[in-house]
Every structure is written in structure tokens, then in C-alpha cells.
Design a protein around this motif. Structure first.
Motif, short mmCIF file in Angstrom:
data_model
loop_
_atom_site.label_atom_id
_atom_site.label_comp_id
_atom_site.label_asym_id
_atom_site.label_seq_id
_atom_site.Cartn_x
_atom_site.Cartn_y
_atom_site.Cartn_z
N GLN A 1 0.82 -1.21 0.00
CA GLN A 1 0.00 0.00 0.00
C GLN A 1 0.86 1.26 0.00
O GLN A 1 0.53 2.25 -0.65
CB GLN A 1 -0.93 -0.01 1.21
CG GLN A 1 -2.07 -1.00 1.12
CD GLN A 1 -2.99 -0.94 2.32
OE1 GLN A 1 -2.80 -0.15 3.23
NE2 GLN A 1 -3.99 -1.80 2.34
N PHE B 1 -5.08 2.82 6.06
CA PHE B 1 -5.77 1.57 5.75
C PHE B 1 -5.28 0.42 6.64
O PHE B 1 -6.02 -0.11 7.46
CB PHE B 1 -5.55 1.21 4.27
CG PHE B 1 -6.62 1.72 3.34
CD1 PHE B 1 -6.91 3.09 3.30
CD2 PHE B 1 -7.30 0.88 2.50
CE1 PHE B 1 -7.88 3.57 2.44
CE2 PHE B 1 -8.27 1.35 1.63
CZ PHE B 1 -8.57 2.69 1.59
N GLY C 1 -10.84 3.90 4.49
CA GLY C 1 -10.51 2.49 4.71
C GLY C 1 -11.65 1.75 5.38
O GLY C 1 -11.99 0.62 4.99
N ALA D 1 -13.77 -1.35 3.74
CA ALA D 1 -13.87 -2.66 4.41
C ALA D 1 -15.28 -3.19 4.33
O ALA D 1 -15.49 -4.41 4.13
CB ALA D 1 -13.41 -2.53 5.86
N THR E 1 -7.59 -0.36 -2.38
CA THR E 1 -8.66 -1.29 -1.97
C THR E 1 -8.67 -2.51 -2.88
O THR E 1 -8.76 -3.65 -2.40
CB THR E 1 -10.02 -0.59 -2.02
OG1 THR E 1 -10.04 0.50 -1.09
CG2 THR E 1 -11.14 -1.56 -1.66
N THR F 1 -5.49 -4.69 -2.32
CA THR F 1 -5.55 -5.33 -1.00
C THR F 1 -6.56 -6.47 -1.00
O THR F 1 -6.30 -7.55 -0.45
CB THR F 1 -5.93 -4.30 0.08
OG1 THR F 1 -4.98 -3.24 0.07
CG2 THR F 1 -5.95 -4.94 1.46
N CYS G 1 -7.91 -2.80 6.06
CA CYS G 1 -8.66 -1.62 5.63
C CYS G 1 -9.23 -0.85 6.81
O CYS G 1 -10.04 0.06 6.62
CB CYS G 1 -9.80 -2.02 4.69
SG CYS G 1 -9.26 -2.47 3.04
#
Length: 467
Positions: free
Chosen positions: A113, A144, A178, A182, A344, A347, A374
Motif C-alpha cells: 500500500q 488503511f 478504509g 472494508a 482497496t 488489497t 482496511c
């Protein structure tokens, strides 16, 4: 006395909004369906009210310090809580194995990230002709993967000590996004696994209590034990008092050390109040070791400390979202959204792919790790609860190991390199954080090999056998 009310009313506003947000979450169908926590609803309401100047005398800056201290309290109370004990003959080695998978995902995410955010912000500068610091993109990893507290902590250091304008605000914005990511991405993923029966806990369903946000009167669980007689001191006050002792010790320690390290820029940053949480969690770990060593554990209730941790996280989320300055968000909206969306996506794909390799509990580990990367451990637990409603699998206990392992594995990046990131320069920063991600990914074959060896020669089962 009137002058004493400003900070108290700021806290009261947060508390009131938390109650209102939770009630709205339980009443409005679209909020129930989204499973969004009441703290996020409360924070968004507060953000709208502040941005519209509907709370006279208050602004985002009034809630920044509250976010910092509730974050610190959540970490310190977590470290003061005793470790989970394996139950019913549960295999400790199995929990360590699963915890290592979670740690690997988190560590890879931390580095990836940072590199992605740095690169995207630098690319945005190149294409738009802007002159933004690439570290404004890199701070996404602290918002995050680490959460609001670290984003605010490191952002404040970068801003005050190294002149990275708006670093703290951008970090807070990324932390808020974040949490949103999520749930916007994580909840559909958990539902996908649940509807197809890919989760291990076949009894797990989205029960009415989970959806509504409040327990039915007949289903309300008991949380915590009274360890002190109310004639002496209330048990909750006793536990808050223990945290107060840790807070004071940490403050005195930092105050004493600062004059001694004043000549070193790196040590001055490390011993600044901005990194209070690092020293505070160390003090709480030592306090807990002393409590257990001298046989005082019966005077500490871990469930009460967990409630303090969870409550602090709720207040931290509200304060974090209310700390967002609309002017900064508007001015940097395009690069912030660009970085948040790409981070996002990467991840999520990484958590799903690595989680799949981790074995039978892969779906549970994937959604849990994505939530942790996140937002926070609490976010990961909430997503996990969709697949494992009664926490009967090993994954919740793997998280206990994970919370310690990620700190140990990432001591260099978290405690030394992150605070002084602006001093490192572009290539050194990318080499350190990118290198960490590469090393974490390179550990996948080793972990798979160890996993296969355990499968061929199991020392014990990964989860407790039913009796």
C-alpha cells in the motif's frame, strides 16, 4: 466554570452521535442491510454537521486530539488484556500457523500500500502538474492497514517536523475511507462465501441481533466480571484506574527522555508525544507481565478491558471522521479517491489469493485479513463474524497471535522508518517498504511447505475436537 465545558461537550457530542447513529443503524433498512457499524454512521453525521457549520463553536480540529487519545487508549487496554488460552486441547501450533498467514497478508499489505500510494501520487503530480508530496499517497498504508491513530500520529510528525502539508488530514481521510472500503467490499465478499457454504462454521448465519445491531432481551450476553467490591471501588473505575497508571507512567517517561535525546533528530521523533502509543503499549505489556508474575490476575477482568478497547475504538472512529476538514478533502479529492480505490482493489485481491492458499479456513482468514488491512482488528472481527458467528473456529484465536506478530515482524518499518519517512528519500523509502512486501510474499512457499509437513505429520488438530 464555563471555560471548562468546551472539551467535555466535544466528547458529549461524540457520545450522543454514537447513540443516534446506532439507533439509525438499527431502524433504517438500507443501513441494516449494509451492516455498517453505528460508529461510522455517527461519524458521517458529525462530519456533515461540522461541514455545514451546524455545531456552533466547534470544528474538525476539536476532535483530532480525541481521535488520537482514544486510539492510544484502545491499544493500551488491548495490551493490558491477558492473552487467550487454548481451550479443549486446541492445538497451539495450529493457531500459530493460521496467525502467520494473517501476519503475512498484513505485512505484505503494509509495504504494498505504501509503494502503490507513493507511486500513484507521484504519477498524479506528473500528469496534472501538481506539486504534492508523494508521501501524501504513501500515508494511505497508515490509514488503511494500520488505522486512524497511526495515520494521525505519523501524519502529524511528517507535517510538523518535515513540512509535509496536510499530511495528518490526508491520513485521517484515508483512514475513514478504509473503514468504508472494508464494508463496501468486505461485506459482499463474506456474503458470497456464506451463501455458497464455503465457510467452515455451518451454523453461522446473519442472525437478527447482528442485523438489527442490538441484542434481543433474552439474548443479551454478559460482559465482564466485578472484580472489586463496590463498597471500595467500582470495577469499571478500577480498570480505568489501571490504564490511568499506565498513561501517567508513559507520560513521565517521555517527558524525562525528551531532554536527553534533544540532539538527535531521529530519537527526538521516537520519544515525542506523537508516538505515545508505542511507549504506552510497551508500558502496558510490562504491567501485564508483572500482574501475571505476582499472581494478581484475579484482580483484572479481561472482558472489562476488552469492553474498554471496543468502546475506545468506537469513539476513535467517530472522532476520526469528524476530524476531516472539508477544504482538504475537496482540494485533494481526485488523487485521494484514485489512491483509495486502487489500494482497496489490490488489497482485496491479495487477501483473497493468499487466504485461499492458507488451507481449510481460507475464506475466514481472507475476509478477516482484508478487514484488518482496511481498518482495524475490530473491522476484521466484524467481517469474520459473518462467517463464524459464534467464533467457534480457530481464526479469532489466530488474531490474538496476529496482533503480537505484526508488531514484532514490522518493528523496523512501524517504529523507526515510518516516523522519519520524509528523511529517507524516494528510492530508499520504496526499497524499504517494497522490500518488506517482497519478503512477505517470498515467505509464502516456506509457509506452504511447513503447512504440508504438518498435514503429513500432524502434531495435533488445528481446531478442538468435539466432545
Amino acid at each position: 466554570m464555563g471555560s471548562t465545558f468546551h472539551g467535555v461537550i466535544a466528547f458529549a457530542l461524540m457520545a450522543g452521535l454514537l447513540a443516534v447513529g446506532s439507533l439509525l443503524r438499527s431502524r433504517l433498512g438500507f443501513l441494516r442491510a449494509s451492516l455498517v457499524p453505528g460508529s461510522i454512521v455517527a461519524g458521517v453525521i458529525g462530519f456533515i454537521l461540522l461541514s455545514s457549520d451546524l455545531i456552533p463553536g466547534y470544528g474538525p480540529s476539536d476532535f483530532t486530539a480525541l481521535a488520537f487519545h482514544f486510539f492510544t487508549l484502545s491499544f493500551m487496554s488491548l495490551c493490558l488484556t491477558g492473552g487467550a488460552k487454548p481451550a479443549n486441547g486446541e492445538a497451539k501450533q495450529g493457531i500459530v500457523g493460521g496467525g502467520l498467514w494473517l501476519t503475512l497478508i498484513w505485512t505484505a499489505s503494509l509495504g504494498a500500500q505504501a509503494v502503490i500510494g507513493f507511486a500513484l501520487m507521484a504519477g498524479y503530480d506528473l500528469l496534472s502538474g501538481s506539486d504534492l508530496s508523494p508521501l501524501l499517497g504513501a500515508i494511505v498504508t497508515h490509514g488503511f492497514t494500520q488505522g486512524p491513530g497511526q495515520a494521525l500520529t505519523y501524519g502529524t510528525i511528517w507535517e510538523n517536523d518535515y513540512g509535509i502539508a496536510n499530511a495528518a488530514q490526508v491520513g485521517v481521510i484515508f483512514a475513514s475511507l478504509g473503514f468504508v472500503a472494508a464494508f463496501v467490499v468486505g461485506v459482499p465478499a463474506a456474503r458470497y462465501f456464506l451463501k455458497r457454504g464455503l465457510n467452515s462454521n455451518r451454523e453461522s448465519t446473519l442472525d437478527a441481533d447482528f442485523i438489527s445491531g442490538f441484542h434481543a432481551p433474552t439474548q443479551q450476553p454478559i460482559a465482564g466480571k466485578q472484580v472489586s467490591h463496590s463498597g471500595t471501588v467500582d470495577s469499571l473505575a478500577w480498570h480505568i484506574g489501571l490504564l490511568g497508571i499506565a498513561y501517567v507512567i508513559t507520560y513521565v517517561w517521555l517527558t524525562a527522555m525528551q531532554p536527553l535525546v534533544a540532539g538527535s533528530q531521529v530519537l527526538s521523533v521516537f520519544f515525542s508525544y506523537n508516538l505515545f502509543f508505542i511507549h504506552g503499549l510497551t508500558v502496558c505489556v510490562l504491567m501485564r507481565l508483572a500482574i501475571d508474575r505476582f499472581g494478581w490476575s484475579s484482580k483484572v477482568d479481561d472482558d472489562t478491558l476488552k469492553r474498554i478497547t471496543s468502546g475506545s475504538v468506537d469513539f476513535m472512529v467517530v472522532a476520526t471522521i469528524m476530524s476531516i476538514q472539508i477544504a482538504v478533502l475537496s482540494a485533494l479529492l481526485v488523487p485521494i479517491i484514485l489512491v483509495a480505490v486502487v489500494v482497496t482493489l489490490v488489497t482485496f485481491l491479495g487477501a483473497m489469493a493468499i487466504g485461499k492458499l492458507s488451507g481449510r479456513l481460507g475464506p475466514e482468514r481472507a475476509v478477516t485479513a482484508f478487514g484488518c488491512c482496511c481498518g482495524s482488528t475490530g473491522t476484521g472481527l466484524l467481517l469474520l463474524r459473518m462467517l463464524d458467528a459464534d467464533f467457534s473456529t480457530a481464526v479469532p484465536k489466530e488474531l490474538a497471535f496476529f496482533n503480537i506478530a505484526i508488531i514484532v515482524a514490522n518493528i523496523p518499518t512501524l517504529f523507526f522508518f515510518s516516523p522519519i519517512a520524509p528523511m529517507l528519500g524516494t528510492w530508499k523509502y520504496l526499497a524499504i517498504f517494497g522490500g518488506y512486501a517482497v519478503v512477505a510474499l517470498a515467505c509464502i512457499p516456506l509457509l506452504l511447505k511447513w503447512q504440508r509437513r504438518r498435514a503429513n505429520h500432524p502434531p495435533s488438530t488445528e481446531e478442538p475436537n468435539p466432545t
